[in-house]
Design a protein around this motif. Structure first.
Motif, PDB file in Angstrom:
ATOM      1  N   ALA A  79       0.849  -1.333  -0.140  1.00 17.45           N
ATOM      2  CA  ALA A  79      -0.024  -0.172  -0.027  1.00 17.45           C
ATOM      3  C   ALA A  79       0.918   1.310  -0.016  1.00 17.45           C
ATOM      4  O   ALA A  79       0.416   2.364  -0.412  1.00 17.45           O
ATOM      5  N   VAL A  80       1.999   1.226   0.600  1.00 17.93           N
ATOM      6  CA  VAL A  80       2.851   2.453   0.807  1.00 17.93           C
ATOM      7  C   VAL A  80       4.441   2.147   0.507  1.00 17.93           C
ATOM      8  O   VAL A  80       4.592   0.929   0.733  1.00 17.93           O
ATOM      9  N   ALA A  81       5.060   3.216   0.196  1.00 19.36           N
ATOM     10  CA  ALA A  81       6.457   3.077  -0.111  1.00 19.36           C
ATOM     11  C   ALA A  81       7.277   3.984   0.168  1.00 19.36           C
ATOM     12  O   ALA A  81       6.918   5.215   0.359  1.00 19.36           O
ATOM     13  N   PHE A  82       8.821   3.944   0.392  1.00 19.56           N
ATOM     14  CA  PHE A  82       9.752   4.884   0.337  1.00 19.56           C
ATOM     15  C   PHE A  82      10.740   4.448  -0.400  1.00 19.56           C
ATOM     16  O   PHE A  82      11.170   3.440  -0.646  1.00 19.56           O
ATOM     17  N   PHE A  83      11.171   5.526  -1.210  1.00 18.79           N
ATOM     18  CA  PHE A  83      12.021   5.517  -2.128  1.00 18.79           C
ATOM     19  C   PHE A  83      13.140   6.131  -2.149  1.00 18.79           C
ATOM     20  O   PHE A  83      12.996   7.509  -1.792  1.00 18.79           O
ATOM     21  N   ARG A  84      14.618   5.939  -2.200  1.00 16.21           N
ATOM     22  CA  ARG A  84      15.681   6.611  -2.409  1.00 16.21           C
ATOM     23  C   ARG A  84      15.752   7.424  -3.655  1.00 16.21           C
ATOM     24  O   ARG A  84      15.746   7.022  -4.894  1.00 16.21           O
ATOM     25  N   GLU A  85      15.681   8.902  -3.592  1.00 12.87           N
ATOM     26  CA  GLU A  85      15.671   9.575  -4.832  1.00 12.87           C
ATOM     27  C   GLU A  85      16.840  10.703  -4.283  1.00 12.87           C
ATOM     28  O   GLU A  85      16.748  11.728  -3.644  1.00 12.87           O
ATOM     29  N   GLY A  86      17.992  10.580  -5.098  1.00 13.89           N
ATOM     30  CA  GLY A  86      19.208  11.128  -4.637  1.00 13.89           C
ATOM     31  C   GLY A  86      19.527  11.067  -3.427  1.00 13.89           C
ATOM     32  O   GLY A  86      19.805   9.972  -2.954  1.00 13.89           O
ATOM     33  N   ARG A  87      19.585  12.019  -2.314  1.00 15.31           N
ATOM     34  CA  ARG A  87      20.259  11.623  -1.300  1.00 15.31           C
ATOM     35  C   ARG A  87      18.995  11.766  -0.124  1.00 15.31           C
ATOM     36  O   ARG A  87      19.067  11.611   1.005  1.00 15.31           O
ATOM     37  N   ARG A  88      17.733  11.913  -0.615  1.00 12.94           N
ATOM     38  CA  ARG A  88      16.388  11.702   0.127  1.00 12.94           C
ATOM     39  C   ARG A  88      15.638  10.650   0.038  1.00 12.94           C
ATOM     40  O   ARG A  88      15.818   9.538  -1.002  1.00 12.94           O
ATOM     41  N   ILE A  89      14.837  10.422   1.159  1.00 13.93           N
ATOM     42  CA  ILE A  89      14.016   9.239   1.087  1.00 13.93           C
ATOM     43  C   ILE A  89      12.447   9.606   0.882  1.00 13.93           C
ATOM     44  O   ILE A  89      12.108  10.430   1.881  1.00 13.93           O
ATOM     45  N   VAL A  90      11.910   9.330   0.010  1.00 10.96           N
ATOM     46  CA  VAL A  90      10.504  10.142  -0.408  1.00 10.96           C
ATOM     47  C   VAL A  90       9.453   9.063  -0.206  1.00 10.96           C
ATOM     48  O   VAL A  90       9.429   7.792  -0.653  1.00 10.96           O
ATOM     49  N   SER A  96      -5.170   8.721  -2.731  1.00  8.91           N
ATOM     50  CA  SER A  96      -4.827  10.030  -2.353  1.00  8.91           C
ATOM     51  C   SER A  96      -4.999  10.307  -0.897  1.00  8.91           C
ATOM     52  O   SER A  96      -5.407   9.571  -0.259  1.00  8.91           O
ATOM     53  N   PRO A  97      -4.516  11.449  -0.367  1.00  5.42           N
ATOM     54  CA  PRO A  97      -4.669  11.799   1.181  1.00  5.42           C
ATOM     55  C   PRO A  97      -6.121  11.716   1.481  1.00  5.42           C
ATOM     56  O   PRO A  97      -6.387  11.506   2.672  1.00  5.42           O
ATOM     57  N   LEU A  98      -7.046  12.250   0.708  1.00  7.98           N
ATOM     58  CA  LEU A  98      -8.551  12.330   1.044  1.00  7.98           C
ATOM     59  C   LEU A  98      -8.880  10.921   1.199  1.00  7.98           C
ATOM     60  O   LEU A  98      -9.562  10.587   2.310  1.00  7.98           O
ATOM     61  N   LEU A  99      -8.553  10.045   0.223  1.00  9.35           N
ATOM     62  CA  LEU A  99      -8.935   8.815   0.314  1.00  9.35           C
ATOM     63  C   LEU A  99      -8.344   7.923   1.353  1.00  9.35           C
ATOM     64  O   LEU A  99      -9.135   7.027   1.998  1.00  9.35           O
ATOM     65  N   ARG A 100      -7.080   8.223   1.704  1.00 13.29           N
ATOM     66  CA  ARG A 100      -6.527   7.463   2.696  1.00 13.29           C
ATOM     67  C   ARG A 100      -7.395   7.883   4.149  1.00 13.29           C
ATOM     68  O   ARG A 100      -7.350   6.973   5.151  1.00 13.29           O
ATOM     69  N   ALA A 101      -7.620   9.231   4.348  1.00 10.03           N
ATOM     70  CA  ALA A 101      -8.409   9.569   5.481  1.00 10.03           C
ATOM     71  C   ALA A 101      -9.728   8.919   5.639  1.00 10.03           C
ATOM     72  O   ALA A 101     -10.213   8.398   7.126  1.00 10.03           O
ATOM     73  N   GLU A 102     -10.380   8.901   4.340  1.00  6.47           N
ATOM     74  CA  GLU A 102     -11.791   7.966   4.643  1.00  6.47           C
ATOM     75  C   GLU A 102     -11.539   6.492   4.830  1.00  6.47           C
ATOM     76  O   GLU A 102     -12.453   6.068   5.578  1.00  6.47           O
ATOM     77  N   ARG A 104      -9.132   5.302   6.622  1.00  4.97           N
ATOM     78  CA  ARG A 104      -8.675   4.842   7.990  1.00  4.97           C
ATOM     79  C   ARG A 104      -9.935   5.082   8.893  1.00  4.97           C
ATOM     80  O   ARG A 104      -9.965   4.210   9.879  1.00  4.97           O
ATOM     81  N   ALA A 105     -11.067   5.911   8.510  1.00  4.25           N
ATOM     82  CA  ALA A 105     -12.162   5.992   9.509  1.00  4.25           C
ATOM     83  C   ALA A 105     -12.917   4.889   9.413  1.00  4.25           C
ATOM     84  O   ALA A 105     -13.260   4.514  10.220  1.00  4.25           O
ATOM     85  N   ARG A 106     -12.953   4.366   8.135  1.00  3.70           N
ATOM     86  CA  ARG A 106     -13.944   3.111   7.885  1.00  3.70           C
ATOM     87  C   ARG A 106     -13.294   1.976   8.552  1.00  3.70           C
ATOM     88  O   ARG A 106     -13.846   0.906   8.821  1.00  3.70           O
ATOM     89  N   LEU A 107     -11.829   1.773   8.615  1.00  2.00           N
ATOM     90  CA  LEU A 107     -10.964   0.759   9.031  1.00  2.00           C
ATOM     91  C   LEU A 107     -11.330   0.759  10.520  1.00  2.00           C
ATOM     92  O   LEU A 107     -11.586  -0.324  11.178  1.00  2.00           O
ATOM     93  N   GLN A 108     -11.380   2.005  11.334  1.00  2.79           N
ATOM     94  CA  GLN A 108     -11.856   1.993  12.732  1.00  2.79           C
ATOM     95  C   GLN A 108     -13.025   1.400  13.128  1.00  2.79           C
ATOM     96  O   GLN A 108     -13.009   0.746  14.073  1.00  2.79           O
ATOM     97  N   GLU A 109     -14.052   1.612  12.307  1.00  7.82           N
ATOM     98  CA  GLU A 109     -15.445   1.138  12.457  1.00  7.82           C
ATOM     99  C   GLU A 109     -15.400  -0.536  12.527  1.00  7.82           C
ATOM    100  O   GLU A 109     -15.852  -1.088  13.169  1.00  7.82           O
ATOM    101  N   LEU A 110     -14.626  -1.004  11.473  1.00 11.10           N
ATOM    102  CA  LEU A 110     -14.548  -2.557  11.084  1.00 11.10           C
ATOM    103  C   LEU A 110     -13.760  -3.224  12.369  1.00 11.10           C
ATOM    104  O   LEU A 110     -14.278  -4.036  12.688  1.00 11.10           O
ATOM    105  N   ILE A 111     -12.839  -2.622  12.679  1.00  6.70           N
ATOM    106  CA  ILE A 111     -11.925  -3.265  13.737  1.00  6.70           C
ATOM    107  C   ILE A 111     -12.652  -3.225  15.135  1.00  6.70           C
ATOM    108  O   ILE A 111     -12.754  -4.274  15.757  1.00  6.70           O
ATOM    109  N   ALA A 112     -13.468  -2.234  15.485  1.00  7.81           N
ATOM    110  CA  ALA A 112     -14.394  -2.063  16.422  1.00  7.81           C
ATOM    111  C   ALA A 112     -15.360  -3.089  16.380  1.00  7.81           C
ATOM    112  O   ALA A 112     -15.605  -4.315  17.329  1.00  7.81           O
TER     113      ALA A 112
END
Ligand code: MG
Length: 267
Positions: A79-90, A96-102, A104-112
């Protein structure tokens, strides 16, 4: 499954990189070993791009990408990744951030809901460090009952969530990417030819959350401690377990590519 000796020089030389699982493949009962680091140096010396591909949390992927001699680390089963780009890890997220937030909220309900119905399952120690999924400890420090695992799996799937299982964790998520589709997506984003990724990247792993990679990639290796149910088994299997098997695979791939020592690397 074939012994690693059956890996031909032609196939080994055609490889551009190796994706590797973490728990019980690269790590030895959760710990980093000399064998695992030696294997990375051998593979890097053989000219391969190295990427960790794990069910572990985003925070682990970030640290792995920083401290290991790898070009990146993909976490949370693709689902998520970090890659070396030059001297940075990106950081890279597959949604999208909006879909991720949605989600996460639904996941909390499922886990409960699941925790109320299956009180015997214990959250994994790393469950708070995740953004795309939630994990129960089924074998890391706890010995979960198979009936509880089956019930949680059924409840989550009935709700429309995706469930995957590693040697240590049960993962619940709304994300649709698995280790194979996540790896292909992130590698294509980095400019790799999407028609060649499945042929030119090898994969090594040990458990059921590795099944999509065993089914999708051409050069697939299971370590000796391979466990679980698979539609397709890996093509090759090491004689040794965990990080010793990982080093065995690295030695075979390096030898098949006719690389004598890491110092001969074109880096
Ligand atoms: Mg594993």
């Amino acid at each position: 499954m074939l012994p690693l000796e059956a890996l031909t020089p032609e196939e080994a030389l055609d490889l551009r990189g190796l994706l590797f699982d973490l728990d019980d493949t690269f790590l030895e009962h959760g710990l980093l070993t000399c064998e695992a680091l030696t294997a990375l140096e051998l593979l890097k010396g053989a000219g391969l791009e190295l990427i960790a591909l794990t069910g572990r949390p985003i925070a682990w992927a970030q640290t792995l990408a920083h401290v290991l001699p790898v070009s990146g680390a993909i976490g949370e089963n693709g689902a998520v990744a970090f890659f070396r780009e030059g001297r940075r890890i990106v950081a890279r997220d597959s949604v999208s951030p909006l879909l991720r937030a949605e989600r996460r909220a639904r996941l909390q309900e499922l886990i409960a809901h699941v925790r109320t119905a299956v009180p015997g399952l214990v959250p994994a120690d790393d469950s708070g460090a995740r953004i795309s999924d939630f994990t129960f400890d089924i074998g890391e420090h706890e010995r979960a009952r198979e009936e509880d695992i089956a019930q949680a799996t059924r409840l989550a799937r009935e709700a429309g969530a995706r469930v995957t299982r590693s040697s240590v964790h049960l993962h619940l998520t709304w994300d649709r990417l698995d280790k194979a589709t996540g790896a292909v997506r992130f590698l294509a984003e980095r400019g790799h030819d999407s028609t060649e990724i499945l042929r030119r990247f090898a994969f090594i792993g040990d458990s059921e959350n590795d099944a999509p990679c065993f089914a999708a990639f051409r050069t697939t290796i299971g370590v000796q401690n391979l466990r679980g149910r698979f539609h397709l088994l890996p093509r090759f299997q090491t004689k040794l377990a965990q990080s010793h098997g990982f080093l065995e695979a690295a030695r075979r791939i390096s030898a098949a590519r006719n690389v004598i020592s890491p110092s001969s690397s074109p880096s």
